[in-house]
Each structure stands twice: as structure tokens, then as C-alpha cells.
Scaffold this motif. Structure first.
Motif, mmCIF file in Angstrom:
data_model
loop_
_atom_site.group_PDB
_atom_site.id
_atom_site.type_symbol
_atom_site.label_atom_id
_atom_site.label_comp_id
_atom_site.label_asym_id
_atom_site.label_seq_id
_atom_site.Cartn_x
_atom_site.Cartn_y
_atom_site.Cartn_z
ATOM 1 N N CYS A 72 0.832 -1.207 0.000
ATOM 2 C CA CYS A 72 0.000 0.000 0.000
ATOM 3 C C CYS A 72 0.861 1.249 0.000
ATOM 4 C CB CYS A 72 -0.919 -0.025 1.229
ATOM 5 S SG CYS A 72 -2.198 1.248 1.222
ATOM 6 N N ASP A 73 1.902 1.247 0.803
ATOM 7 C CA ASP A 73 2.813 2.379 0.873
ATOM 8 C C ASP A 73 3.483 2.628 -0.480
ATOM 9 O OD1 ASP A 73 4.269 4.408 2.339
ATOM 10 O OD2 ASP A 73 6.000 3.072 2.290
ATOM 11 N N LEU A 74 3.945 1.561 -1.119
ATOM 12 C CA LEU A 74 4.586 1.699 -2.425
ATOM 13 C C LEU A 74 3.611 2.221 -3.479
ATOM 14 C CD1 LEU A 74 6.750 -1.547 -2.537
ATOM 15 C CD2 LEU A 74 7.606 0.799 -2.555
ATOM 16 N N LEU A 75 2.377 1.729 -3.453
ATOM 17 C CA LEU A 75 1.374 2.175 -4.416
ATOM 18 C C LEU A 75 1.120 3.671 -4.269
ATOM 19 C CD1 LEU A 75 -0.869 1.802 -6.521
ATOM 20 C CD2 LEU A 75 -2.376 1.051 -4.649
ATOM 21 N N ILE A 76 0.959 4.127 -3.031
ATOM 22 C CA ILE A 76 0.678 5.543 -2.794
ATOM 23 C C ILE A 76 1.862 6.412 -3.208
ATOM 24 C CG2 ILE A 76 0.233 7.256 -0.991
ATOM 25 C CD1 ILE A 76 -1.270 4.980 0.520
ATOM 26 N N ARG A 77 3.057 5.987 -2.837
ATOM 27 C CA ARG A 77 4.250 6.764 -3.198
ATOM 28 C C ARG A 77 4.432 6.822 -4.715
ATOM 29 N NH1 ARG A 77 9.185 4.361 -0.179
ATOM 30 N NH2 ARG A 77 10.211 6.196 -1.078
ATOM 31 N N HIS A 78 4.148 5.707 -5.390
ATOM 32 C CA HIS A 78 4.249 5.696 -6.851
ATOM 33 C C HIS A 78 3.211 6.630 -7.465
ATOM 34 C CE1 HIS A 78 4.583 4.166 -10.943
ATOM 35 N NE2 HIS A 78 3.272 4.020 -10.941
ATOM 36 N N ILE B 93 -1.131 1.469 8.475
ATOM 37 C CA ILE B 93 -1.006 2.401 7.354
ATOM 38 C C ILE B 93 -1.228 3.837 7.825
ATOM 39 C CG2 ILE B 93 -3.409 2.393 6.529
ATOM 40 C CD1 ILE B 93 -0.161 2.358 4.401
ATOM 41 N N ALA B 94 -2.083 4.027 8.833
ATOM 42 C CA ALA B 94 -2.289 5.369 9.387
ATOM 43 C C ALA B 94 -0.983 5.908 9.969
ATOM 44 C CB ALA B 94 -3.378 5.329 10.460
ATOM 45 N N LEU B 95 -0.282 5.072 10.732
ATOM 46 C CA LEU B 95 0.991 5.484 11.312
ATOM 47 C C LEU B 95 2.020 5.758 10.221
ATOM 48 C CD1 LEU B 95 2.699 5.886 13.886
ATOM 49 C CD2 LEU B 95 3.277 3.447 13.746
ATOM 50 N N ARG B 96 2.083 4.879 9.239
ATOM 51 C CA ARG B 96 3.069 5.025 8.154
ATOM 52 C C ARG B 96 2.863 6.350 7.408
ATOM 53 N NH1 ARG B 96 5.948 1.340 4.692
ATOM 54 N NH2 ARG B 96 5.905 -0.034 6.509
ATOM 55 N N LEU B 97 1.621 6.670 7.077
ATOM 56 C CA LEU B 97 1.364 7.876 6.288
ATOM 57 C C LEU B 97 1.538 9.148 7.115
ATOM 58 C CD1 LEU B 97 -1.658 6.674 4.144
ATOM 59 C CD2 LEU B 97 0.754 6.792 3.510
ATOM 60 N N ALA B 98 1.210 9.088 8.396
ATOM 61 C CA ALA B 98 1.445 10.249 9.258
ATOM 62 C C ALA B 98 2.942 10.509 9.379
ATOM 63 C CB ALA B 98 0.830 10.020 10.635
ATOM 64 N N GLU B 99 3.732 9.452 9.435
ATOM 65 C CA GLU B 99 5.190 9.610 9.465
ATOM 66 C C GLU B 99 5.701 10.225 8.171
ATOM 67 O OE1 GLU B 99 6.420 5.930 12.449
ATOM 68 O OE2 GLU B 99 6.236 5.581 10.289
ATOM 69 N N ARG B 100 4.967 10.036 7.086
ATOM 70 C CA ARG B 100 5.338 10.642 5.804
ATOM 71 C C ARG B 100 4.757 12.054 5.666
ATOM 72 N NH1 ARG B 100 8.142 7.290 2.760
ATOM 73 N NH2 ARG B 100 7.841 5.031 2.878
ATOM 74 N N GLN B 101 4.262 12.610 6.753
ATOM 75 C CA GLN B 101 3.781 13.988 6.827
ATOM 76 C C GLN B 101 2.430 14.199 6.152
ATOM 77 O OE1 GLN B 101 5.488 16.227 8.856
ATOM 78 N NE2 GLN B 101 6.549 14.307 9.292
ATOM 79 N N ALA B 102 1.671 13.124 5.965
ATOM 80 C CA ALA B 102 0.292 13.287 5.495
ATOM 81 C C ALA B 102 -0.609 13.601 6.688
ATOM 82 C CB ALA B 102 -0.180 12.010 4.807
ATOM 83 N N LYS B 103 -1.739 14.227 6.410
ATOM 84 C CA LYS B 103 -2.731 14.501 7.448
ATOM 85 C C LYS B 103 -3.715 13.331 7.461
ATOM 86 C CE LYS B 103 -2.384 19.516 6.885
ATOM 87 N NZ LYS B 103 -3.118 20.769 6.519
ATOM 88 N N VAL B 104 -3.676 12.544 8.503
ATOM 89 C CA VAL B 104 -4.411 11.288 8.542
ATOM 90 C C VAL B 104 -5.620 11.399 9.464
ATOM 91 C CG1 VAL B 104 -4.286 8.833 9.093
ATOM 92 C CG2 VAL B 104 -2.309 9.975 8.073
ATOM 93 N N TYR B 105 -6.761 10.938 8.939
ATOM 94 C CA TYR B 105 -8.006 10.900 9.701
ATOM 95 C C TYR B 105 -8.463 9.444 9.760
ATOM 96 C CZ TYR B 105 -7.866 15.869 8.637
ATOM 97 O OH TYR B 105 -7.470 17.180 8.513
#
Length: 297
Positions: free
Chosen positions: A112-118, A141-153
Motif C-alpha cells: 500500500c505504501d509503495l502504491l501511494i508513493r508511486h 497504514i495510518a501510522l506510516r502515512l502520518a510519518e510521511r507527513q500526510a494529514k491522517v483521519y
């Protein structure tokens, strides 16, 4: 009707024509199914793998016995999604193939992380993400994306549980990361909606107003979105993906890679210290330096 044994034999016959190291993956799911399922084959880094999904121990035993000695490696799902201790039975029954453990949930998150980054050219900062669900995958995935500086809800049917999860995740986030927010009802526009629900056809057309033309939707569960939602999203120009976890096959192979073996055998040093046993000695650090560091610690 094709029996479990015939399904396994058919996959093994495919491997006979492959000039590569061979592997078989036996994984489980939290959902009950009617029988053994054959998952897509995978190839990478000189390995070719066949894959099976089991929900009962008898199905797992059938795989272990049929595969043993016919593949080089058998990877066993170590995650306890059901009351099945696959690894204990695998170590008891498998005597010729090499038994290794795997964590499919972690591989799913990598996919999922790779798909979003791509999709977003690795630019996730400040993008708003609605993660639907409160289970293992949604949380990771919430933790992973927040660490990538996304705003996660984070949203689920159990808001109290979701709020507790968000609070726990925020304790783990780096100090200046945007905090994960638990919400009862989504009310804004989101760059992404990611779902890891264990139920089917839960997210319907009422979520369409939350999306814009450039939004991304990822179905990480199994048919989490209704047909009417998907039709409406596509008509709106939203990109919709059913998550394909095959890209993370590489993740499972890291332990067997030449690079990992070279690191453990050539890069990561070891010295024996009297009365202290074997310790790790990083490349470039002398034995004296390593002992000094050990004593100080």
C-alpha cells in the motif's frame, strides 16, 4: 470438483518448468472461507513462489505434506489471525524443505505504501487521508502515512476504539509529525480514502462528495466499496485501486537475499570477549573500541 490435493499438485507442476529457487507461502485470513484458496504466483530475485490461503488446520496439513521436499522454502504465516498455530504444525510435519516465517500484514502495508508513493511521485506531505477501519492494517497504514507527513483521519464504526488507537499512535509519532485524528463522520475533501475493513460493501455513494477529481481510493480489504460507489467515483474521475500485494514479494525475500547474507557474514563483525560472550562489532570499529563501548554500556 477439484480437490485440495489437485490444486496443490497443479501449482507444483507449474514449478517443474521454472529455473529458479522455489518457495510456497501458506497464509491465513481473519475471514472464514469454504476451502483452500490458491493465490497468484509470484517471481522476483531469482525466486518463484506458489501461494495458498488456508482457514482450517486440515487444509494447512495437506499443504505441508504435499509441498515438503518439492519446494526449497515454505513460508508460514506467523500472524495469529485465527486460532491456528500453523508454525508449530509446520515445524512438526515439514522435514525436507526449509521452513521460514512471514508476516503478510506487513507485506500488505509495504504494498500500500509503495502504491501511494508511486501514484503521487513520493510527495505525500500535507495530503489528507481518510483511513477507514480500526484493525491491524488500518492502524499500521495510518501510522506510516502520518510519518510521511500526510494529514491522517481515522474512522471506524467504533469511534471509542478509534479514538484510543489514534491516541496511542500519536504517542509513537515523531514529535513534529501531524497528529492522527479520530473522527466520527468525515466532513471534508480527502486526497485519499483507504479502506481495510473485514466486511464487504460497506462504503457507499455517501462518501463520493468527500472526493475530488484527483483523489485516490484504495480497497485494501475485500470488496469494501459498493458497486454504486465505484461507478460514481470513476464517473467523477477518481482513481480506484484494488490493492495488489504482489509487489511486496521482495519484502519476504530480504532474509534470503545475497545482500543480507553478505551483510551478516562479511559486514557485521563479531568478537568474543572473555566472560561476556559474543558481541557485535561494527565494521571499522576495532576490537578494543568494541570492548570499550561494551564496558561503558
Amino acid at each position: 470438483m477439484t480437490s485440495d490435493t489437485q490444486r496443490i499438485e497443479r501449482e507444483l507442476s507449474y514449478l517443474k518448468g521454472i529455473n529458479a529457487k522455489t518457495a510456497a507461502f501458506i497464509s491465513t485470513t481473519a475471514r472464514k472461507s469454504s476451502g483452500l484458496r490458491v493465490l497468484p504466483r509470484r517471481s522476483a530475485m531469482g525466486f518463484t513462489a506458489i501461494n495458498f490461503l488456508v482457514t482450517e488446520m486440515d487444509q494447512a496439513r495437506a499443504c505441508f505434506c504435499a509441498l515438503d521436499g518439492h519446494v526449497d522454502y515454505i513460508f508460514i504465516d506467523i500472524e495469529r489471525k485465527q486460532d491456528l498455530t500453523l508454525i508449530h504444525e509446520a515445524r512438526r510435519l515439514i522435514t525436507r524443505s526449509k521452513v521460514l516465517t512471514c508476516k503478510p500484514n506487513d507485506a500488505t502495508i509495504e504494498s500500500c505504501d509503495l502504491l501511494i508513493r508511486h501514484h503521487y511521485a513520493d510527495r505525500l506531505e500535507h495530503k489528507s487521508v481518510l483511513v477507514v477501519g480500526s484493525g491491524n492494517l488500518s492502524t499500521k497504514i495510518a501510522l506510516r502515512l502520518a510519518e510521511r507527513q500526510a494529514k491522517v483521519y481515522l474512522q471506524s464504526r467504533n469511534h471509542q476504539k478509534t479514538a484510543q488507537i489514534a491516541e496511542a499512535l500519536n504517542l509513537m509519532l515523531p514529535k513534529f509529525s501531524p497528529p492522527i485524528q479520530a473522527i466520527q463522520e468525515p466532513q471534508q475533501h480527502y486526497t485519499m480514502i483507504i479502506s481495510f475493513l473485514s466486511a464487504e460493501r460497506i462504503i457507499g455513494p455517501n462518501y463520493l462528495p468527500l472526493l475530488s477529481t484527483h483523489s485516490l481510493v484504495i480497497d485494501g480489504g475485500i470488496n469494501n466499496f459498493t458497486a454504486s460507489f465505484i461507478q460514481g467515483a470513476l464517473a467523477k474521475g477518481v482513481t480506484c485501486y484494488r490493492l495488489d500485494v504482489r509487489i511486496a514479494f521482495l519484502y519476504h525475500l530480504l532474509l534470503l537475499s545475497n545482500e543480507a547474507e553478505a551483510f551478516f557474514s562479511q559486514v557485521m563483525g563479531r568478537i568474543t570477549v572473555p566472560d561476556r560472550g559474543m558481541i557485535w562489532c561494527p565494521a571499522g570499529l576495532s576490537a578494543t573500541g568494541a570492548i570499550s563501548s561494551l564496558i561503558k554500556s
